[in-house]
Motif scaffolding. Structure first.
Motif, PDB file in Angstrom:
ATOM      1  N   GLY A  98      10.840 -30.963  63.806  1.00  0.00           N
ATOM      2  CA  GLY A  98      10.101 -31.722  62.625  1.00  0.00           C
ATOM      3  C   GLY A  98       8.699 -31.158  62.888  1.00  0.00           C
ATOM      4  O   GLY A  98       7.746 -29.998  62.773  1.00  0.00           O
ATOM      5  N   LEU A 102       6.807 -27.341  61.859  1.00  0.00           N
ATOM      6  CA  LEU A 102       4.823 -28.125  60.990  1.00  0.00           C
ATOM      7  C   LEU A 102       4.250 -27.011  62.080  1.00  0.00           C
ATOM      8  O   LEU A 102       3.146 -26.473  61.832  1.00  0.00           O
ATOM      9  N   LEU A 115       7.965 -27.730  52.886  1.00  0.00           N
ATOM     10  CA  LEU A 115       8.869 -28.142  54.253  1.00  0.00           C
ATOM     11  C   LEU A 115       9.697 -30.107  54.016  1.00  0.00           C
ATOM     12  O   LEU A 115       8.839 -30.715  53.287  1.00  0.00           O
ATOM     13  N   LEU A 117      10.055 -32.855  56.902  1.00  0.00           N
ATOM     14  CA  LEU A 117       9.689 -33.224  57.600  1.00  0.00           C
ATOM     15  C   LEU A 117      10.062 -34.329  58.262  1.00  0.00           C
ATOM     16  O   LEU A 117       9.225 -35.517  57.911  1.00  0.00           O
ATOM     17  N   CYS A 120       8.895 -36.983  63.108  1.00  0.00           N
ATOM     18  CA  CYS A 120       8.022 -36.277  63.290  1.00  0.00           C
ATOM     19  C   CYS A 120       6.642 -37.026  63.404  1.00  0.00           C
ATOM     20  O   CYS A 120       6.264 -37.841  63.265  1.00  0.00           O
ATOM     21  N   VAL A 208       7.535 -35.783  53.297  1.00  0.00           N
ATOM     22  CA  VAL A 208       7.522 -36.806  55.432  1.00  0.00           C
ATOM     23  C   VAL A 208       8.183 -38.139  54.978  1.00  0.00           C
ATOM     24  O   VAL A 208       8.512 -38.811  54.071  1.00  0.00           O
ATOM     25  N   SER A 222       3.840 -40.998  61.155  1.00  0.00           N
ATOM     26  CA  SER A 222       4.468 -39.900  59.741  1.00  0.00           C
ATOM     27  C   SER A 222       3.953 -40.698  58.486  1.00  0.00           C
ATOM     28  O   SER A 222       3.246 -39.693  57.614  1.00  0.00           O
TER      29      SER A 222
END
Length: 267
Positions: A98, A102, A115, A117, A120, A208, A222
């Motif tokens: 992640g 990013l 994305l 993620l 992370c 996220v 996060s």
């Protein structure tokens, strides 16, 4: 089938429909695991996506790269562009993967359309930085076996480890196959990382995700990440730790399903 990308430097497994219309979905693994952490979900995602599961630089058959996380991100951007071949592109990174995703999106804004993620953030707390520094020092002095228990605790809650002894044996073996120098360099990079001032550069929609019991990258990281990104949504996955796609694959797939759908964005 495995293929080499980025001038033969990145090895990746490809799955899914051969149609050029299928979106490309890249799955970046964590530092304390390997690409097998996606084995439970990759075949199912490949029903609708061209799934590419690379071994990050220095892992498996992918060549290591010097220059810190930025250099790793640049190498993976080259691999993503090569493997996507003009398709709509989604990058999903877990843990270290992640952070790589990013950093890649910051340095190469056009590399992905979306994305995901998972577990992370943009920067660690002081205690988090110290944990990486201590892991690197212990690995250098005593080898990976000295930090295996710590690594597994950062990946999985104790209750999960006790309930899945066979899986834990497999994950321990995978961790012990990690290149010690690659691990040390990655730990050093994460200990110094702070991407918060650059998050505004990520203009694409971001989902996220974080496991409720993640010890390696606590949910607060996060939460901060989702708040600071221009176009992001946060989901906390109950009952899970640092690798929810391995711990609870059905729950993880439910969490990302709508977001991965073609044409969908962050509501």
């Amino acid at each position: 089938m495995d293929r080499l990308f980025a001038n033969g430097t990145v090895n990746a497994l490809e799955l899914g429909p051969g149609s050029s219309q299928a979106p490309a979905l890249f799955l970046f693994h964590s530092l304390l695991s390997d690409r097998a952490s996606f084995d439970a979900i990759a075949p199912r995602l490949a029903r609708s996506h061209h799934v590419v599961v690379p071994e990050l630089p220095g892992f498996g058959r992918s060549k290591a790269v010097g220059g810190g996380l930025a250099a790793v991100a640049d190498r993976m951007a080259e691999a993503v562009k090569d493997a996507a071949a003009g398709r709509e592109t989604i990058v999903l990174g877990n843990g270290y993967g992640g952070f790589v995703a990013l950093q890649m999106a910051i340095r190469h804004p056009a590399i992905a359309d979306k994305l995901v993620l998972a577990d992370c953030g943009a920067a660690f707390s002081q205690s988090g930085r110290e944990a990486f520094s201590n892991m690197a020092a212990a690995a250098k002095a005593k080898g990976l076996s000295a930090i295996t228990d710590v690594a597994m605790r950062r990946l999985f809650a104790p209750e999960f480890q006790a309930a899945h002894p066979e899986l834990m044996r497999d994950r321990r073996e995978a961790f012990l196959n990690t290149d010690t120098k690659v691990l040390q360099d990655a730990c050093a990079a994460l200990a110094e990382l702070d991407l918060r001032a650059e998050l505004w550069r990520v203009k694409v929609p971001v989902l996220v995700l974080v496991g409720e019991h993640d010890e390696a990258t606590p949910p607060t990281m996060s939460v901060e990440l989702a708040q600071m990104l221009p176009d992001a949504r946060l989901e906390i996955i109950s009952g899970c730790a640092h690798v929810p796609q391995l711990q609870a694959p059905d729950v993880f797939l439910d969490a990302i399903g709508d977001f991965l759908a073609v044409g969908q964005s962050v509501p």
